[in-house]
Design an enzyme around this catalytic site. Structure first.
Site, short mmCIF file in Angstrom:
data_model
loop_
_atom_site.label_atom_id
_atom_site.label_comp_id
_atom_site.label_asym_id
_atom_site.label_seq_id
_atom_site.Cartn_x
_atom_site.Cartn_y
_atom_site.Cartn_z
N SER A 8 -7.30 8.16 19.33
CA SER A 8 -6.40 7.93 18.20
C SER A 8 -5.43 6.82 18.57
CB SER A 8 -5.61 9.20 17.90
OG SER A 8 -4.46 8.87 17.14
N HIS A 31 -10.30 6.69 16.02
CA HIS A 31 -9.64 7.60 15.08
C HIS A 31 -8.40 6.92 14.49
CE1 HIS A 31 -8.72 11.66 13.54
NE2 HIS A 31 -7.45 11.40 13.83
N ASP A 33 -5.30 7.30 12.00
CA ASP A 33 -4.45 8.28 11.32
C ASP A 33 -3.66 7.61 10.21
OD1 ASP A 33 -4.79 10.83 12.78
OD2 ASP A 33 -4.10 9.64 14.49
N MET A 35 -0.96 8.11 7.30
CA MET A 35 0.09 9.05 6.85
C MET A 35 0.94 8.38 5.79
SD MET A 35 1.32 10.60 10.48
CE MET A 35 0.14 10.95 11.80
N HIS A 64 -8.60 9.46 9.26
CA HIS A 64 -8.05 10.79 9.03
C HIS A 64 -6.87 10.63 8.07
CE1 HIS A 64 -5.61 14.36 10.96
NE2 HIS A 64 -5.98 14.61 9.71
N MET A 66 -3.89 11.71 6.09
CA MET A 66 -2.83 12.71 5.89
C MET A 66 -1.98 12.20 4.73
SD MET A 66 -2.25 13.36 9.92
CE MET A 66 -3.20 11.89 10.30
N MET A 135 -7.17 21.13 12.83
CA MET A 135 -5.99 20.57 13.49
C MET A 135 -5.48 21.56 14.54
SD MET A 135 -5.48 17.56 12.25
CE MET A 135 -3.94 17.24 13.15
N GLY A 140 1.13 14.97 11.82
CA GLY A 140 2.31 14.12 11.62
C GLY A 140 2.66 13.26 12.82
N PHE A 141 2.47 13.81 14.01
CA PHE A 141 2.90 13.07 15.20
C PHE A 141 1.93 13.28 16.36
CE2 PHE A 141 6.51 14.09 12.61
CZ PHE A 141 7.14 12.85 12.47
N GLY A 142 1.84 12.24 17.21
CA GLY A 142 1.08 12.38 18.45
C GLY A 142 1.96 13.03 19.51
N GLY A 143 1.36 13.36 20.62
CA GLY A 143 2.12 13.85 21.78
C GLY A 143 2.61 15.28 21.67
N ASP A 174 -8.18 18.00 16.74
CA ASP A 174 -7.24 16.88 16.78
C ASP A 174 -5.84 17.43 17.05
OD1 ASP A 174 -5.74 14.59 16.36
OD2 ASP A 174 -6.30 14.36 14.24
N GLY A 175 -5.25 16.97 18.17
CA GLY A 175 -3.88 17.36 18.49
C GLY A 175 -3.80 18.03 19.85
N GLY A 176 -3.13 17.37 20.78
CA GLY A 176 -2.91 17.97 22.10
C GLY A 176 -4.16 18.06 22.96
N GLY A 196 -5.15 11.11 21.58
CA GLY A 196 -4.24 9.97 21.49
C GLY A 196 -3.55 9.75 22.81
N SER A 197 -2.51 10.55 23.08
CA SER A 197 -1.72 10.39 24.31
C SER A 197 -2.58 10.47 25.56
CB SER A 197 -0.65 11.46 24.41
OG SER A 197 -0.17 11.78 23.14
#
Ligand code: DX5
Ligand code: ZN
Length: 218
Positions: A8, A31, A33, A35, A64, A66, A135, A140-143, A174-176, A196-197
């Site tokens: 991402s 990916h 994102d 938003m 993706h 959002m 999800m 809404g946010f990475g990290g 997706d996420g973490g 992402g991160s």
């Protein structure tokens, strides 16, 4: 089961975005994102910026969305050349119509669910989509930290997918997703991983992609 790693670019360095995109060319999908600051409290790429990113990327782009109005606007991201367009179930008043619109535009079709949305709410769409995105953070946010309470939903989705006799959609998370969490998501049944991160905050994105891939291949 084949595994796909999708970097991402949300938290990549946007002042040198094309270089950042080139760094992950060994991944499977890029990916993207999108938003709108309505569906989620954050705003990212404009449609024109998406077109530039899609034109630049050497790997297929996984958009993706959002956004609050996918029934009206998801089609633009298919027409912009996304290989795959994923929209949120929570934002759509007619998922079947949007799935059909996207399919007719020739891209892969993804349906996404937020953490609070149950698998049962989208089960009826499973046979009509190419990818289900579960999800593992609030969008809404990475990290953010991986929500382990989504693992049973992933397992439930895998079980339902494995019982489909015709086409079996990919199961994306997706996420973490990181070196610490990816194997748990893979064991639960995910086969397509957004990170992402874990990729862009690592010393070497290419190595991070390979490490994630090895951990996901059970
Ligand atoms: C969050 C986005 C994610 C985000 C993931 O709403 O959909 O794709 O970039 O970032 P990490 O991997 O850092 O959680
Ligand atoms: Zn995403």
């Amino acid at each position: 089961m084949s595994i796909r790693i999708c970097p991402s670019i949300l938290n990549a360095d946007h002042t040198r975005l094309f270089e950042e995109i080139d760094q992950v060319a060994t991944a499977d999908l890029l990916h993207l994102d999108v938003m709108d600051n309505v569906f989620v409290p954050n705003k990212t790429f404009t449609l024109d910026e998406c077109r530039e990113i899609i034109a630049h990327s050497t790997i297929p782009v996984d958009s993706h969305l959002m956004i609050h109005d996918p029934d009206q606007r998801a089609i633009h991201y298919a027409e912009a050349g996304s290989a795959s367009v994923t929209f949120h179930f929570e934002a759509s008043s007619n998922p079947s119509a949007t799935i059909l619109q996207l399919r007719n535009a020739g891209c892969r079709v993804g349906l996404a669910v937020k953490p609070a949305t149950t698998f049962e709410s989208i089960a009826d769409y499973l046979a009509d989509i190419d990818m289900l995105l579960i999800m593992t953070v609030e969008p809404g946010f990475g990290g953010q930290s991986f929500m382990a309470d989504q693992l049973p939903k992933i397992a439930q989705a895998r079980d339902a997918i494995s019982r489909l006799t015709k086409k079996q959609p990919w199961l994306q998370v997706d996420g973490g997703i990181s070196l610490e969490t990816i194997s748990r998501a893979a064991t639960a049944g995910a086969d397509t991983f957004v990170a992402g991160s874990a990729i862009y905050k690592s010393a070497d994105p290419k190595i991070a992609i390979e490490q994630l891939r090895e951990l996901a291949e059970l």
